[in-house]
Design a protein around this motif. Structure first.
Motif, short mmCIF file in Angstrom:
data_model
loop_
_atom_site.label_atom_id
_atom_site.label_comp_id
_atom_site.label_asym_id
_atom_site.label_seq_id
_atom_site.Cartn_x
_atom_site.Cartn_y
_atom_site.Cartn_z
N LYS A 129 0.84 -1.21 0.00
CA LYS A 129 0.00 0.00 0.00
C LYS A 129 0.87 1.26 0.00
O LYS A 129 2.07 1.22 0.30
CB LYS A 129 -0.96 0.00 1.20
N ILE A 130 0.20 2.35 -0.36
CA ILE A 130 0.91 3.62 -0.39
C ILE A 130 0.68 4.32 0.96
O ILE A 130 -0.47 4.65 1.29
CB ILE A 130 0.38 4.51 -1.54
N ASP A 131 1.75 4.47 1.73
CA ASP A 131 1.59 5.15 3.02
C ASP A 131 2.75 6.12 3.24
O ASP A 131 3.63 6.27 2.38
CB ASP A 131 1.52 4.12 4.16
N GLN A 132 2.76 6.77 4.38
CA GLN A 132 3.78 7.79 4.66
C GLN A 132 5.19 7.19 4.64
O GLN A 132 6.14 7.82 4.16
CB GLN A 132 3.49 8.45 6.02
N GLU A 133 5.30 5.96 5.12
CA GLU A 133 6.61 5.32 5.16
C GLU A 133 7.17 5.18 3.74
O GLU A 133 8.35 5.43 3.47
CB GLU A 133 6.45 3.94 5.80
N LEU A 134 6.27 4.83 2.83
CA LEU A 134 6.69 4.69 1.42
C LEU A 134 7.14 6.05 0.87
O LEU A 134 8.17 6.16 0.21
CB LEU A 134 5.54 4.12 0.60
N PHE A 135 6.38 7.09 1.19
CA PHE A 135 6.75 8.43 0.71
C PHE A 135 8.10 8.87 1.29
O PHE A 135 8.88 9.53 0.62
CB PHE A 135 5.66 9.46 1.07
N ASP A 136 8.36 8.50 2.56
CA ASP A 136 9.65 8.88 3.16
C ASP A 136 10.81 8.24 2.41
O ASP A 136 11.82 8.87 2.13
CB ASP A 136 9.69 8.45 4.64
N GLU A 137 10.64 6.96 2.08
CA GLU A 137 11.71 6.28 1.37
C GLU A 137 11.85 6.80 -0.05
O GLU A 137 12.95 6.92 -0.59
CB GLU A 137 11.47 4.76 1.37
N LEU A 138 10.70 7.12 -0.64
CA LEU A 138 10.72 7.68 -2.00
C LEU A 138 11.49 9.01 -2.00
O LEU A 138 12.30 9.28 -2.90
CB LEU A 138 9.27 7.88 -2.48
N GLU A 139 11.25 9.80 -0.98
CA GLU A 139 11.93 11.10 -0.87
C GLU A 139 13.44 10.91 -0.86
O GLU A 139 14.18 11.61 -1.56
CB GLU A 139 11.47 11.80 0.41
N GLU A 140 13.91 9.91 -0.12
CA GLU A 140 15.35 9.68 -0.04
C GLU A 140 15.90 9.27 -1.41
O GLU A 140 16.95 9.76 -1.85
CB GLU A 140 15.62 8.59 1.00
N ILE A 141 15.18 8.40 -2.09
CA ILE A 141 15.63 7.96 -3.43
C ILE A 141 15.70 9.14 -4.38
O ILE A 141 16.68 9.32 -5.12
CB ILE A 141 14.70 6.86 -3.99
N ILE A 143 16.01 12.36 -3.71
CA ILE A 143 17.04 13.35 -3.38
C ILE A 143 18.44 12.84 -3.74
O ILE A 143 19.27 13.59 -4.24
CB ILE A 143 16.94 13.77 -1.90
N THR A 144 18.67 11.56 -3.55
CA THR A 144 20.00 11.03 -3.85
C THR A 144 20.19 10.73 -5.34
O THR A 144 21.25 10.30 -5.75
CB THR A 144 20.31 9.76 -3.02
N GLY A 148 18.20 17.11 -7.29
CA GLY A 148 18.18 18.38 -6.58
C GLY A 148 16.97 18.42 -5.66
O GLY A 148 15.95 17.79 -5.94
N VAL A 149 17.11 19.19 -4.58
CA VAL A 149 16.05 19.19 -3.57
C VAL A 149 14.73 19.73 -4.13
O VAL A 149 13.68 19.09 -3.97
CB VAL A 149 16.48 20.00 -2.32
N LEU A 354 24.63 18.17 -22.53
CA LEU A 354 25.04 17.46 -21.31
C LEU A 354 25.86 16.24 -21.72
O LEU A 354 25.31 15.31 -22.32
CB LEU A 354 23.79 16.97 -20.59
N THR A 355 27.14 16.27 -21.38
CA THR A 355 28.00 15.16 -21.80
C THR A 355 28.19 14.14 -20.68
O THR A 355 27.84 14.39 -19.53
CB THR A 355 29.40 15.69 -22.18
N LYS A 356 28.76 13.01 -21.06
CA LYS A 356 29.23 11.97 -20.14
C LYS A 356 28.13 11.36 -19.28
O LYS A 356 28.38 10.94 -18.15
CB LYS A 356 30.38 12.50 -19.26
N LEU A 357 26.92 11.34 -19.82
CA LEU A 357 25.83 10.69 -19.08
C LEU A 357 26.07 9.19 -18.96
O LEU A 357 25.45 8.52 -18.14
CB LEU A 357 24.49 10.95 -19.78
N ASP A 358 26.96 8.66 -19.82
CA ASP A 358 27.28 7.24 -19.76
C ASP A 358 28.13 6.91 -18.54
O ASP A 358 28.13 5.78 -18.08
CB ASP A 358 28.04 6.81 -21.02
N GLY A 359 28.83 7.91 -18.00
CA GLY A 359 29.77 7.58 -16.93
C GLY A 359 29.25 7.96 -15.56
O GLY A 359 30.02 8.08 -14.63
N THR A 360 27.97 8.16 -15.43
CA THR A 360 27.48 8.66 -14.15
C THR A 360 26.15 8.04 -13.74
O THR A 360 25.37 7.61 -14.59
CB THR A 360 27.31 10.20 -14.21
N ALA A 361 25.94 8.04 -12.43
CA ALA A 361 24.64 7.60 -11.92
C ALA A 361 23.76 8.82 -11.70
O ALA A 361 22.69 8.73 -11.14
CB ALA A 361 24.84 6.86 -10.60
N LYS A 362 24.28 9.97 -12.15
CA LYS A 362 23.59 11.24 -11.84
C LYS A 362 22.70 11.73 -12.97
O LYS A 362 22.57 12.93 -13.19
CB LYS A 362 24.65 12.30 -11.51
#
Ligand SMILES: Nc1nc2c(ncn2[C@@H]2O[C@H](COP(=O)(O)OP(=O)(O)OP(=O)(O)O)[C@@H](O)[C@H]2O)c(=O)[nH]1
Length: 408
Positions: A129-141, A143-144, A148-149, A354-362
């Motif tokens: 189910k979709i609950d606050q705990e899920l949203f909290d974890e989603l927020e972390e994913i 942001i990282t 950008g915030v 935007l270059t070098k998208l192949d070399g990044t997780a960003k």
């Protein structure tokens, strides 16, 4: 290809005489880089020289054709008109190429997919189910993922309101909500460069950015794209700071069969740029691409020098530059945003590569840039090969980012 650049001369020239397709140029350059093929003077020498310049041509390729799509030759176009078979042949040629271009993009975005979408999948698959705990974890994913915030929060808010509005209960549905919202961010800034195409004279692109982001390499690849779609291109070596940079641009000039205007190392870049644009105007080139020295966006003197170069560009063609393209290295993540802000303040950025998208997780940085800056992304670099500089297509990008690769 070059969906953002609509041929300014369409209508002014009836002749459609594209002699070489983009795909052919790519293959040829790759072969040279690999050392597997000598330059064939009959096909590789520039269609553009100062002395002998062909008539301008209207490419047979419509502007909206994606990068992967091979431009039909004039012969094929003629044939197609005559018996309707040209288009069929074209489609046949496209069939195997389209998925493979998409697959390449998908693979090259692998690190970003692992970092963002796979984590998202793991989160959503494990929940009932979709609950606050899920949203909290989603927020972390979010942001990282280098979104950008602000962008991460906007995505989270969009997810929350969709859940409320559409009364979603299945966590899986959130993936589509996020995908659609990311796409809407990418589209926010998307606008075609043909809006700024000059009535007459060349389309002048001034390329700027910090050191080592891939400016010169991108210029070479962009030149190859223009040549492939039948445009005459002139390169200007405005990076006089490093002798190697001038040589690097000349190598790209040789590879693409494009003339390069250069001065001696350490000469005044503004003067080289002045000469380059003057030549571009006098010889009626379609496109002039100006390389500039890499500089830290925080260096006041160097940014002043860049402003001067920009002013000089307009001396021979008052409407130029028509595109000030900032090249940013995606691996720098959030720093790309501050670079873009400062270059924008100094010289007014109208497009991004935007270059070098192949070399990044960003990879999330793309959404962040579009959402925060509202400057259109023209190209993305996903590798060192010529075809790895791709026209940026928001939908294709999002599909590749959010897709699940076969076998994974
Ligand atoms: N993996 C990868 N490498 C790239 C990409 N784009 C450029 N490069 C590499 O980045 C390095 C730097 O590229 P350059 O074109 O010399 O960078 P520059 O911005 O002109 O550098 P300066 O002249 O020092 O300012 C080269 O090795 C390129 O091959 C890309 O999309 N992916």
């Amino acid at each position: 290809m070059l969906g953002w650049f609509k041929k300014k001369l369409s209508g002014r020239k009836e002749e459609a005489a594209v002699e070489k397709t983009a795909a052919q140029v790519d293959v040829q350059i790759d072969a040279q880089v690999d050392g597997t093929e000598e330059l064939d003077p009959s096909t590789s020498s520039s269609p553009v020289t100062a002395e002998k310049k062909p008539d301008k041509v209207t490419p047979a390729v419509p502007a909206a054709v994606p990068a992967a799509e091979p431009a039909p030759t004039a012969e094929a176009a003629e044939q197609g008109d005559a018996d309707g078979q040209g288009k069929d042949q074209e489609k046949e040629q496209e069939k195997p190429q389209r998925p493979s271009m998409f697959k390449r993009l998908q693979e090259r975005l692998g690190k970003s997919r692992n970092h963002f979408v796979h984590r998202l999948d793991n989160l959503l698959l494990g929940r009932k189910k979709i609950d606050q705990e899920l949203f909290d974890e989603l927020e972390e994913i979010l942001i990282t993922a280098d979104l950008g915030v602000n962008t991460a929060m906007a995505l989270l808010d969009a997810a929350k309101s969709s859940v409320k509005r559409e009364q979603l209960s299945d966590p899986q549905a959130l993936k589509k909500v996020l995908r659609d919202k990311v796409l809407s961010f990418l589209r926010e800034s998307d606008q075609p460069a043909e809006l700024v195409l000059p009535e007459s004279g060349p389309f002048v692109i001034m390329v700027v950015g910090v050191n080592g982001v891939g400016k010169t390499t991108s210029i070479g690849k962009i030149a190859a794209k223009f040549v492939g779609s039948g445009q005459s291109v002139l390169l200007v070596a405005g990076d006089t700071f490093r002798a190697a940079a001038i040589d690097q641009l000349k190598i790209w000039g040789d590879r693409t069969g494009v003339e390069v205007v250069a001065g001696p190392p350490k000469s005044d870049p503004s003067s080289v740029v002045f000469d380059g644009v003057a030549k571009g105007v006098a010889k009626d080139y379609d496109v002039v691409i100006i390389d500039t020295a890499g500089r830290l966006h925080t260096s006041v003197n160097l940014m002043e020098e860049l402003k001067k170069i920009r002013r000089v560009v307009g001396k021979n063609l008052s409407t130029a530059p028509h595109e000030v393209m900032l090249v940013v290295d995606a691996t720098t993540g959030q720093n790309a945003i501050s670079q873009a802000r400062m270059f924008n303040e100094a010289v007014g950025i109208t497009g991004l590569t935007l270059t070098k998208l192949d070399g990044t997780a960003k990879g999330g940085i793309v959404a962040n840039i579009c959402h925060e800056l509202k400057i259109p992304v023209r190209f993305i670099g996903i590798g060192e090969q010529v075809e790895d500089l791709r026209d940026f297509d928001p939908e294709e990008f999002v599909d590749a980012l959010f897709s699940v690769e076969e076998g994974s």
